[in-house]
Design an enzyme around this catalytic site. Structure first.
Site, PDB file in Angstrom:
ATOM      1  CG  ASP A  13      -1.896  -1.165   1.214  1.00 42.48           C
ATOM      2  OD1 ASP A  13      -2.220  -1.666   0.129  1.00 42.48           O
ATOM      3  OD2 ASP A  13      -2.292  -1.594   2.319  1.00 42.48           O
ATOM      4  CE  LYS A  16       2.542  -2.501  -4.269  1.00 40.27           C
ATOM      5  NZ  LYS A  16       2.125  -2.123  -2.904  1.00 40.27           N
ATOM      6  CG  ASN A  38      -2.476 -10.848  -2.278  1.00 40.13           C
ATOM      7  OD1 ASN A  38      -2.499 -10.671  -3.490  1.00 40.13           O
ATOM      8  ND2 ASN A  38      -1.424 -11.344  -1.658  1.00 40.13           N
ATOM      9  N   GLY A  40      -4.563  -4.438  -3.538  1.00 37.39           N
ATOM     10  CA  GLY A  40      -5.574  -3.417  -3.788  1.00 37.39           C
ATOM     11  C   GLY A  40      -4.824  -2.195  -4.262  1.00 37.39           C
ATOM     12  CG  HIS A  41      -2.263  -2.359  -6.888  1.00 34.00           C
ATOM     13  ND1 HIS A  41      -1.467  -3.044  -7.761  1.00 34.00           N
ATOM     14  CD2 HIS A  41      -1.846  -2.715  -5.653  1.00 34.00           C
ATOM     15  CE1 HIS A  41      -0.601  -3.788  -7.083  1.00 34.00           C
ATOM     16  NE2 HIS A  41      -0.816  -3.605  -5.796  1.00 34.00           N
ATOM     17  CB  THR A 122      -6.241 -10.406   1.768  1.00 33.31           C
ATOM     18  OG1 THR A 122      -5.741 -11.448   0.921  1.00 33.31           O
ATOM     19  CG2 THR A 122      -5.177  -9.341   1.955  1.00 33.31           C
ATOM     20  CD  GLN A 217       0.841  -8.877  -2.452  1.00 37.54           C
ATOM     21  OE1 GLN A 217       1.483  -9.474  -3.277  1.00 37.54           O
ATOM     22  NE2 GLN A 217      -0.430  -8.588  -2.636  1.00 37.54           N
ATOM     23  CB  THR A 299      -9.482  -6.567   3.864  1.00 36.12           C
ATOM     24  OG1 THR A 299      -8.446  -5.716   4.355  1.00 36.12           O
ATOM     25  CG2 THR A 299      -8.867  -7.762   3.160  1.00 36.12           C
ATOM     26  NE  ARG A 301      -7.270  -6.925   6.761  1.00 33.10           N
ATOM     27  CZ  ARG A 301      -6.299  -7.828   6.676  1.00 33.10           C
ATOM     28  NH1 ARG A 301      -6.038  -8.613   7.710  1.00 33.10           N
ATOM     29  NH2 ARG A 301      -5.597  -7.949   5.580  1.00 33.10           N
ATOM     30  CE  LYS A 329      -1.603   8.624   2.141  1.00 34.09           C
ATOM     31  NZ  LYS A 329      -2.621   7.753   2.715  1.00 34.09           N
TER      32      LYS A 329
END
Ligand code: GDP
Ligand code: IMO
Ligand code: MG
Length: 429
Positions: A13, A16, A38, A40-41, A122, A217, A299, A301, A329
């Site tokens: 996360d 990428k 798994n 999430g992009h 995940t 990942q 997910t 989370r 960020k």
């Protein structure tokens, strides 16, 4: 004609997808080399917010070849849904290609993942699918195109799987005929995309095309180099781009590592520079009241958050052989009076101070505590700034300090989720 691998330097996360999308207009091929849904992009463009799980983040540019590579694991119904969702958003999928060698996640892999998870997975069946691959009994994408192949494999796998499901996990069994029909149907649907991706890539390379390898990942989730056993089951580090694509190391020219300007982690496992979940700083890092807050893309989370860790970043630079860094960020740090950087670890037993680690396995990491240095915050807006010279001096100093400690130049600084919210400091193509 360079080939560039983009990999995550932390626990995933890192942004990428934002960086891959940003560089994709200069690329001809974009290939995902490992992992599965798994991942999430997130990519944010004028056309809206896109969340990719298996499809490379370059797909938003027309005319690019986007490959789901041999090293990935694919749950077909999930991929079909991702394809349909993109079609519904009028995204052209003519460039999508799926490797026949990719491994197939079967329904029992997901059931077993959920029933046996010990790392906060995940729940997408990733571990069990890669286990099956390593056991040499896995289904691959090409099997879905051939009744004989698939039936032969299922005839061998299913009786054993059903026994495990029933006797060990008390889970329902699967009927061969039903699974066969369902997965052959997936094969029919995916057939237009299944292609000879290895020859396509090599022809592209020979004819001078630019290739981007998109990792999923991150380094610290790598099955070998990560915080084992709190890792995923694939090889996110840059070297994974070779084994996951069908191009050897001499065909990859540069490695770009993506890092957040702080740290996050979803799931269990050590996180030396972590902030206490409810601390003021953690809440500020996690939830800036906007759409890009720190909740998992896959997910939902809550992500654990902490300060930037240069010890682990120096390690990531090595195990990926990074030429460049992309920091993301920076804008999340705008409101802080004081920002902390983990500059070393102290061994809890001996008191020894270290800046370099031989490995990052979970038990070993727990023997250390972080040593922090603080820097003054800039308390000014960096969100959306697109020019290095327009950044606050203290923000520039923060980035320069990180770059200096981890001994790697910065190629890109991201100041917001949108494609345009980026400062390019070096042209890596
Ligand atoms: P990936 O898995 O590495 O591709 O990263 P994710 O997409 O899971 O998570 C990164 C999140 O940060 C996404 O919501 C992005 O839109 C967002 N993002 C990326 N770069 C920036 C940035 O520079 N600033 C802000 N505020 N958000 C960003
Ligand atoms: P992207 O590509 C962050 C984490 C899970 C869990 C561990 C193992 O979006 O950066 P798995 O399902 O792979 O067996 O879970 O890895 N994890 C991720 N964390 N980003 C990801 O992907 C992740 N993919 C897996 O939370 O701790
Ligand atoms: Mg993600």
């Amino acid at each position: 004609m360079p080939s560039i691998v983009i990999s995550g330097g932390q626990w995933g996360d890192e942004g990428k997808a934002k960086i891959t999308d940003l560089l994709s207009n200069q690329a001809d091929f974009i290939i995902r080399y490992q992992g599965g849904a798994n991942a999430g992009h997130t990519v944010s463009t004028e056309a809206g917010l896109f969340k990719f799980h298996l499809i490379p983040s370059g797909i938003l540019f027309e005319g690019k070849i986007c490959i789901i590579g041999p090293g990935t694991v694919i749950e077909p119904s999930f991929l079909i849904k991702e394809i349909e969702d993109l079609k519904n958003k009028n995204i052209n999928l003519n460039g999508l290609k799926i490797s026949p060698l990719a491994s197939v996640t079967m329904p029992w892999h997901i059931a077993i993942d959920k029933a046996t998870d010990t790392v906060g997975s995940t729940g997408r069946g990733i571990g069990p699918t890669y286990t099956e691959k390593a056991k040499r009994s896995g289904v691959q994408i090409y099997d879905l195109l051939n009744r004989n192949y698939l039936e032969n494999k299922l005839t061998k796998i299913l009786p054993k799987q059903n026994q495990t499901l029933r006797q060990i996990h008390d889970l329902p069994e699967y009927k061969l005929e039903e699974v066969l029909a369902e997965y052959l149907n997936y094969g029919e649907i995916l057939k237009p995309y299944i292609a000879d991706t290895i020859n396509d890539l090599h022809k592209g390379r020979k004819s001078g095309k630019n290739i981007l390898f998109e990792g999923a990942q991150g380094t610290l989730l790598d099955i070998t180099f990560g915080t084992y056993p709190y890792v995923t089951s694939s090889t996110p580090v840059s070297g994974g781009a070779c084994v996951g694509s069908g191009m050897g190391p001499t065909s990859i020219d540069k490695a770009l590592g993506v890092f957040k300007c702080f740290s996050t982690r979803v799931g269990d496992g050590p996180f030396p520079s972590e902030l206490e979940e409810k601390s003021v700083e953690a809440v500020k890092l996690r939830q800036d009241g906007t759409q890009w807050a720190e909740f998992g893309t896959t997910t939902g989370r809550m992500r654990r958050v902490g300060w930037f860790d240069t010890v682990l970043a120096r390690y990531a630079v090595k195990v990926n052989s990074l030429d460049y860094i992309a920091f993301t960020k920076i804008d999340t740090l705008d409101a802080f009076d004081e920002i902390f950087i983990c500059v070393a670890y102290m061994h809890k037993g001996t008191g020894e101070i270290v800046q370099d680690l031989p490995y990052a396995a979970a038990d070993y990491l727990r023997d250390f505590e972080p040593v922090f240095q603080s820097v003054e915050g800039w308390k000014e807006n960096t969100h959306g700034v697109r020019d290095w010279d327009k950044l606050p001096e203290k923000a520039k100093n923060y980035i320069n300090l990180l770059s200096q400690i981890i001994e790697t130049p910065v190629a890109i600084l991201s100041t917001g989720p949108k494609r345009e919210d980026s400062i390019i400091l070096a042209n890596i193509f």
